[in-house]
Design an enzyme around this catalytic site. Structure first.
Site, mmCIF file in Angstrom:
data_model
loop_
_atom_site.group_PDB
_atom_site.id
_atom_site.type_symbol
_atom_site.label_atom_id
_atom_site.label_comp_id
_atom_site.label_asym_id
_atom_site.label_seq_id
_atom_site.Cartn_x
_atom_site.Cartn_y
_atom_site.Cartn_z
ATOM 1 N N LYS A 29 0.820 -1.258 0.103
ATOM 2 C CA LYS A 29 0.127 -0.094 -0.063
ATOM 3 C C LYS A 29 0.785 1.144 -0.413
ATOM 4 C CE LYS A 29 -3.857 -0.478 2.310
ATOM 5 N NZ LYS A 29 -4.278 -0.808 3.791
ATOM 6 N N ARG A 98 -3.034 3.122 8.585
ATOM 7 C CA ARG A 98 -3.323 1.893 7.929
ATOM 8 C C ARG A 98 -2.590 0.878 7.837
ATOM 9 N NH1 ARG A 98 -4.453 4.775 2.111
ATOM 10 N NH2 ARG A 98 -5.916 2.480 1.871
ATOM 11 N N GLY A 107 -8.350 -7.485 4.530
ATOM 12 C CA GLY A 107 -9.071 -7.503 5.566
ATOM 13 C C GLY A 107 -8.520 -7.917 7.358
ATOM 14 N N MET A 109 -5.804 -6.924 8.466
ATOM 15 C CA MET A 109 -5.220 -6.003 9.427
ATOM 16 C C MET A 109 -6.425 -4.886 9.933
ATOM 17 S SD MET A 109 -0.953 -6.923 8.631
ATOM 18 C CE MET A 109 -1.708 -5.951 7.050
ATOM 19 N N ARG A 343 -3.859 -0.838 -6.647
ATOM 20 C CA ARG A 343 -2.518 -1.886 -6.867
ATOM 21 C C ARG A 343 -2.498 -2.820 -8.144
ATOM 22 N NH1 ARG A 343 -5.828 -5.076 -1.302
ATOM 23 N NH2 ARG A 343 -7.360 -5.065 -3.050
ATOM 24 N N HIS A 459 -6.285 -31.603 6.830
ATOM 25 C CA HIS A 459 -7.078 -32.991 6.879
ATOM 26 C C HIS A 459 -7.198 -33.195 5.365
ATOM 27 C CE1 HIS A 459 -7.946 -37.975 6.755
ATOM 28 N NE2 HIS A 459 -7.027 -37.434 6.721
ATOM 29 N N ARG A 582 6.095 -47.687 -18.509
ATOM 30 C CA ARG A 582 5.436 -49.059 -17.118
ATOM 31 C C ARG A 582 5.515 -50.305 -17.290
ATOM 32 N NH1 ARG A 582 3.046 -44.475 -14.077
ATOM 33 N NH2 ARG A 582 4.642 -44.086 -12.626
ATOM 34 N N ARG A 637 10.540 -48.914 -18.742
ATOM 35 C CA ARG A 637 11.415 -49.208 -17.454
ATOM 36 C C ARG A 637 11.606 -50.452 -17.208
ATOM 37 N NH1 ARG A 637 8.991 -46.809 -12.100
ATOM 38 N NH2 ARG A 637 7.448 -48.286 -12.172
ATOM 39 N N GLU A 767 16.905 -43.082 -7.662
ATOM 40 C CA GLU A 767 15.709 -43.436 -6.815
ATOM 41 C C GLU A 767 15.753 -43.935 -5.293
ATOM 42 O OE1 GLU A 767 12.403 -45.133 -8.162
ATOM 43 O OE2 GLU A 767 13.584 -47.101 -9.337
ATOM 44 N N SER A 786 17.247 -41.434 -14.844
ATOM 45 C CA SER A 786 15.838 -40.611 -14.877
ATOM 46 C C SER A 786 15.786 -40.388 -12.706
ATOM 47 C CB SER A 786 15.134 -41.530 -15.334
ATOM 48 O OG SER A 786 13.714 -40.389 -15.205
ATOM 49 N N GLY A 788 14.087 -40.820 -10.496
ATOM 50 C CA GLY A 788 12.338 -41.364 -9.137
ATOM 51 C C GLY A 788 12.101 -40.454 -8.763
ATOM 52 N N THR A 789 11.160 -39.287 -8.565
ATOM 53 C CA THR A 789 11.622 -38.557 -7.789
ATOM 54 C C THR A 789 10.727 -39.132 -6.541
ATOM 55 O OG1 THR A 789 10.225 -37.069 -8.732
ATOM 56 C CG2 THR A 789 12.545 -36.348 -8.212
ATOM 57 N N ASN A 790 9.443 -40.234 -6.884
ATOM 58 C CA ASN A 790 8.119 -40.548 -5.813
ATOM 59 C C ASN A 790 9.716 -40.993 -4.695
ATOM 60 O OD1 ASN A 790 6.907 -39.135 -6.900
ATOM 61 N ND2 ASN A 790 5.843 -41.466 -8.089
ATOM 62 N N ASP A 791 10.257 -41.905 -5.509
ATOM 63 C CA ASP A 791 10.873 -42.975 -4.665
ATOM 64 C C ASP A 791 11.918 -42.221 -3.579
ATOM 65 O OD1 ASP A 791 10.096 -46.011 -4.111
ATOM 66 O OD2 ASP A 791 10.087 -46.158 -5.734
ATOM 67 N N CYS A 854 11.399 -38.471 -13.746
ATOM 68 C CA CYS A 854 10.082 -38.919 -14.103
ATOM 69 C C CYS A 854 8.994 -38.932 -13.038
ATOM 70 C CB CYS A 854 10.498 -40.798 -14.772
ATOM 71 S SG CYS A 854 11.308 -41.537 -13.975
ATOM 72 N N TYR A 874 15.407 -33.162 -18.975
ATOM 73 C CA TYR A 874 14.234 -32.968 -20.154
ATOM 74 C C TYR A 874 12.813 -33.463 -17.978
ATOM 75 C CZ TYR A 874 14.385 -38.061 -19.445
ATOM 76 O OH TYR A 874 14.834 -39.844 -19.336
HETATM 77 P P1 ADP Z 1 -7.950 -2.471 3.707
HETATM 78 O O1 ADP Z 1 -6.754 -2.932 3.680
HETATM 79 O O2 ADP Z 1 -8.859 -2.747 4.519
HETATM 80 O O3 ADP Z 1 -7.578 -1.758 2.273
HETATM 81 P P2 ADP Z 1 -7.206 0.720 4.020
HETATM 82 O O4 ADP Z 1 -6.174 0.968 4.883
HETATM 83 O O5 ADP Z 1 -7.520 0.514 2.760
HETATM 84 O O6 ADP Z 1 -7.155 -0.927 4.504
HETATM 85 O O7 ADP Z 1 -8.434 1.764 4.141
HETATM 86 C C1 ADP Z 1 -10.282 1.052 4.611
HETATM 87 C C2 ADP Z 1 -10.834 1.782 4.282
HETATM 88 O O8 ADP Z 1 -10.225 3.566 4.867
HETATM 89 C C3 ADP Z 1 -10.594 2.155 2.914
HETATM 90 O O9 ADP Z 1 -11.945 1.598 2.191
HETATM 91 C C4 ADP Z 1 -9.583 3.556 2.449
HETATM 92 O O10 ADP Z 1 -10.089 3.608 0.840
HETATM 93 C C5 ADP Z 1 -10.147 4.252 2.853
HETATM 94 N N1 ADP Z 1 -9.587 5.254 3.924
HETATM 95 C C6 ADP Z 1 -8.085 5.359 4.094
HETATM 96 N N2 ADP Z 1 -7.116 6.317 4.814
HETATM 97 C C7 ADP Z 1 -8.155 7.339 4.042
HETATM 98 C C8 ADP Z 1 -8.026 8.337 4.339
HETATM 99 N N3 ADP Z 1 -7.046 9.405 4.613
HETATM 100 N N4 ADP Z 1 -9.536 9.327 3.853
HETATM 101 C C9 ADP Z 1 -10.269 9.125 3.006
HETATM 102 N N5 ADP Z 1 -10.905 7.836 3.514
HETATM 103 C C10 ADP Z 1 -9.802 6.998 3.507
HETATM 104 MG MG MG Z 2 10.140 -45.848 -8.170
HETATM 105 MG MG MG Z 3 -7.674 -0.794 0.912
#
Ligand code: ADP
Ligand code: MG
Ligand code: MG
Length: 902
Positions: A29, A98, A107, A109, A343, A459, A582, A637, A767, A786, A788-791, A854, A874
């Site tokens: 970010k 942020r 979502g 952090m 991004r 699991h 085989r 083989r 192998e 060749s 034989g990475t399984n064995d 193989c 190969y």
């Molecule tokens: P996330 O990584 O969960 O998207 P963000 O850090 O991008 O979290 O922020 C959460 C929301 O708050 C986003 O919609 C972002 O656009 C908004 N936001 C963050 N900083 C500002 C700011 N300085 N002014 C207005 N809106 C902001």
């Molecule tokens: Mg074998």
């Molecule tokens: Mg964001």
């Protein structure tokens, strides 16, 4: 030596000081905010605290020396630039705090908005906004809510509950109907909640708010959900997060303000156009939270044409600059557009190929870069059949796509029932809260597996991937009740025997049977779709990128195939020979009887008769395969598994003999067989009489196979074809074993081949770890190796593959002992080291020694890169994996050191 002598580490960067390549230090970010700032785009000013500061804090438990002063300095310059001071009662500067790590962890952090508001600056904010009280109190209540929840761990529901209460007292569902007085009251209620849970008043000091928020973002790196997410996505645990402090802009100032998200192309299909959502009079988090319904981004054109046009211009600019699909967060404050994030956007597998092709067409990237932008895992995904979804089908739940594919069947809740119904020919889906090793039989019998708990390393997920079986895990909307043989989802009850459909790629769960359609990418590989004339953008793009990968790669790609049909298909998929043919299946079916005769032979004569009867059958098999692979090398083989695998199981024989004896029948033959089975029983068949050991113990067995191969090759050549057989001896651990087999083989080949022009190579599998470690000696007697990475994995780790995956691999994955099963992706440190040693020492002893792989790793993307790097000639893999290996071999060849395709 003293620390204070060294130049103080720089922990804080102004946006103008960073750029997009500093993700390690500034997080994704922060690096991209800096990049946009330097592009001259409208980004609110701010600064980024580095991941280094976070790491120092997390290891020592306190902020590193110098951090506080650097933050102070950058805050002061931000205040100067904005002409406002943080939390100033009359004219406050507000900021957001942020999180932002190197790899996006959506979502996972924390972010706190509106930092700097308190009982006094809320009035100043209202004045700033021309007396907009409602806006000021709305912003304040948001701060207490976010700060309480993320910084002080106040349960979020309590705030939501208080908000709901005020709304229902007003008789509304819409928070826009709340006026300034309502919101002022809400602030009081929130403060009480805050005090109740934290034992202190909501902090009024702006700088304390800021410091606590920064610390909370640092801490959120180690929140439980973040740890789980990283484990699932294989993101290293020690990267830390950066913290971005950004001047607030306000989308909640009235109808001429708002906030939204946008993509520069459709992340689902790659199609160009305007994709996004907009919400008027709101702050950013409202869009994600789904509090009010957003409108499609196109509608912004009517609401605010100036901002809309500017946004479109910026989107085009970003695409051109990043040369890729970007996603964007923006806010409009009273008609003024602000960029808050961008991004390179996540996308589906199909979109990855389509977009890469489009960007080449648009001249933004070249084909090398296009090849870099896609990967084998995406291609593999596109080769699975898919559900044919129309409006009729709506997913009732969404879990984790744990093992790809599309499966429909009757719901069962126990392993036993799955086995029962499957035996009756039914397709079943095994539904469990989570699976455990006792469910193994049911998992084998089922078409697909659906669990309500567990992630990608549970699991169920691990075992299903190992089996290539469709699996959706962690569909937590499902309430599974095994004793009652039912589950409920969204108020609907699904009983045993009802039909469900699961999509192991998207993680979606459907009620009823969804029809399945074949993959157009497979149709293309099969030659059923012409890439030059099709209007399918995906197929056109796959074709182009594959063609480029083929031109770029150094590794050749062969296939593992035992039949003419498999060989033919693999060839259509681009295989350049067979790396592993085989021969064991050639001893099954109605040939079992001959094998029994061979094993029970009481003298040389009988044994030779049995072998003589097998010879023409084997020869015919090889003729078919050599024909299909005309002109290409075929590695055959010699027989590998223990011979008793071809005899009936002990228990069954014992019962048959006892019953027949009771009836007074003649059981001489069965008794002899039973005695042989008893004699040949092994505690550890994988480590027993198999491979080259069989050839050395049973006279004439390997000789017959060698003769069949040589005769088949001569027959094909006499018919005008070209056969290039390579005879491979399995399980060699010492050069003497190979020399013995080789001496006899050479004699036979010379005799059969005569002047036909056929050339037969003789080589060995590597192998057994000892073979890798004595490769220099073994190379003296081998024209090729060749791996034989399984064995090699099995014996290198001491893992019995058939037992360990179900028994405890899930635990090893959970503990991070390895990030992925070493049977799925080569363990480069251990098993890979054996390969490196063998390749180096083998080639030193015999320059030009041909080297291949193989084992199943030959089709695994990461392993292919490793084999490229080690310098093998190969890889060989199952027919369906051939395109994946071609693509990855091409990517390995063009990937420059240090590039990061995540
Ligand atoms: P996330 O990584 O969960 O998207 P963000 O850090 O991008 O979290 O922020 C959460 C929301 O708050 C986003 O919609 C972002 O656009 C908004 N936001 C963050 N900083 C500002 C700011 N300085 N002014 C207005 N809106 C902001
Ligand atoms: Mg074998
Ligand atoms: Mg964001």
């Amino acid at each position: 030596m003293a620390a204070h002598d060294s130049v103080e580490q720089k922990y804080v960067y102004d946006f103008a000081e960073g750029n997009k390549d500093l993700k390690d230090l500034l997080g994704g970010k922060g690096a991209n905010l800096a990049e946009m700032t330097n592009l001259g785009l409208p980004v609110p000013p701010g600064f980024t605290i580095t991941t280094e500061a976070c790491k120092a804090y997390l290891t020592t438990g306190r902020e590193p020396d110098g951090l506080a002063a650097q933050i102070e300095a950058h805050l002061e310059s931000l205040e100067r630039e904005m002409g406002r001071r943080l939390g100033d009662p009359d004219d406050p500067l507000l900021v957001s705090v942020r999180s932002g790590a190197k790899f996006s962890m959506p979502g996972m952090m924390e972010t706190v908005l509106n930092v700097g508001l308190n009982d006094r600056s809320v009035i100043g904010l209202s004045n700033q906004a021309g007396g907009n009280d409602r806006f000021a109190w709305d912003s304040y209540r948001r701060l207490i809510q976010m700060f309480g929840k993320t910084v002080c761990e106040v349960p979020g529901e309590e705030f939501e509950h208080a908000l709901d209460e005020i709304k229902s007292a007003k008789g509304t569902h819409n928070d826009l109907d709340l006026d300034a007085d309502d919101l002022r009251g809400l602030v009081d209620a929130y403060k009480k909640i805050f005090a109740k849970h934290t034992g202190r008043e909501f902090p009024q000091e702006p700088r304390e708010q800021l410091d606590l928020a920064i610390r909370a973002v640092f801490d959120s790196w180690n929140a439980e959900r973040a740890i789980l997410y990283r484990r699932q996505e294989r993101i290293p645990a020690d990267l830390g997060t950066a913290v971005n402090v950004v001047a607030m802009v306000f989308g909640n100032l009235g109808p001429d303000s708002g906030t939204g998200v946008a993509f520069t192309r459709d992340p689902g299909s790659g199609a160009q156009g305007i994709y996004g959502d907009y919400l008027a009079n709101a702050q950013g988090e409202d869009v994600v939270a789904g509090i009010r319904n957003t409108v499609p981004l196109q509608e912004l054109e009517q609401l605010d044409k100036t901002s809309y046009d500017e946004l479109l211009g910026i989107m085009a600019r970003l695409e051109e600059h990043y040369k890729d699909l970007c996603d964007i967060e923006f806010t409009i404050e009273r008609g003024k557009l602000w960029m808050l994030q961008t991004r390179v956007g996540k996308r589906t597998a199909a979109a990855a190929f389509v977009i890469a092709g489009q960007l080449v067409d648009e001249g933004l990237i070249d084909l090398d870069e296009a090849l870099h932008r896609v990967n084998g895992a995406q291609l593999a995904q596109l080769m699975f059949p898919r559900f044919q979804l129309d409006h009729e089908f709506e997913a009732v739940a969404k879990g984790i796509g744990a093992s790809p594919g599309a499966a429909s069947g009757k719901v069962v809740f126990t392993s036993a029932r799955a086995v029962e119904l499957a035996a009756e020919g039914e397709s079943v889906i095994l539904v469990r809260r989570e699976t455990n090793p006792d469910d193994l039989n049911g998992m084998i019998a089922a078409k697909g597996i659906l669990t309500s708990r567990g992630g990608k390393t549970s699991h169920a997920a691990v075992v299903a991937r190992g089996m290539g079986k469709t699996c959706v895990s962690g569909a937590d909307e499902l309430d599974v009740n095994v004793p009652a043989k039912k589950f409920t989802v969204g108020g609907r009850v699904v009983n045993e025997g009802d039909i469900v459909s699961i999509d192991g790629t998207t993680g979606k769960v459907y009620l009823g049977e969804v029809p399945v359609m074949p993959s157009e990418v497979v149709q293309y590989f099969e030659g059923e779709l012409d890439p030059e004339t099709t209007d399918d953008a995906l197929v056109r793009s796959v074709h182009r990128i594959m063609t480029h990968a083929d031109a770029a790669r150094r590794l050749r790609v062969r296939t593992n195939a035992d039949t003419g049909a498999d060989a033919a298909r693999a060839r259509r998929f681009g295989a350049e020979g067979i790396g592993l043919c085989r021969t064991e299946h050639m001893f099954l079916g109605d040939r079992r009887e001959l094998v029994e005769r061979l094993i029970l032979a009481s003298g040389e004569r009988e044994r030779e008769d049995a072998l003589a009867a097998l010879l023409p059958l084997q020869r015919a098999d090889f003729v078919e395969i050599f024909r299909e692979m005309d002109g290409l090398p075929v590695t055959v083989r010699l027989i590998d598994p223990p011979l008793h695998e071809f005899l009936p199981p002990l228990e069954q024989l014992a019962v048959n003999v006892a019953v027949a004896q009771e009836r007074g029948e003649d059981v001489a033959k069965e008794e002899a067989l039973l005695a042989a089975v008893r004699r040949m029983h092994e505690e550890n068949p994988m480590l027993g009489l198999r491979g080259v050991r069989l050839g050395l113990v049973i006279p004439g067995l390997f000789a017959m196979q060698v003769r069949a191969i040589a005769e088949a090759a001569v027959a094909v050549v006499r018919d005008g074809g070209t056969a290039c057989p390579e005879i491979m001896v399995p399980l060699v651990g010492a050069v003497q074993e190979l020399e013995t087999v080789r001496a006899e083989a050479e004699r036979i080949i010379a005799e059969v081949v005569g002047d036909s022009g056929v050339e037969v190579l003789i080589g060995t599998m590597i192998e057994v770890p000892r073979a890798a470690l004595t490769a220099g000696q073994i190379a003296e007697a081998a024209e090729f190796f060749s791996f034989g990475t399984n064995d090699l994995t099995q014996m290198g780790w001491g893992f019995s593959r058939d037992d360990v995956e179900g028994a405890f691999f899930w635990r090893y994955l959970e503990l991070g002992i390895f990030g992925i099963s070493p049977f799925e992706s080569i363990d480069t440190d251990g098993v890979g080291r054996l390969i490196r040693i063998a390749a180096e020492e083998g080639r030193a002893a015999r320059p030009g020694l041909k080297l291949g792989v193989c084992g199943e790793h030959g089709g695994d993307p990461d392993s292919v890169h490793f084999f490229h790097e080690v310098g093998l000639d190969y890889v060989s893999c199952s027919p369906f994996r051939v395109p994946v290996a071609r693509l990855e071999a091409g990517r390995a060849a063009i990937t420059t050191a240090g590039s990061d395709s995540r």
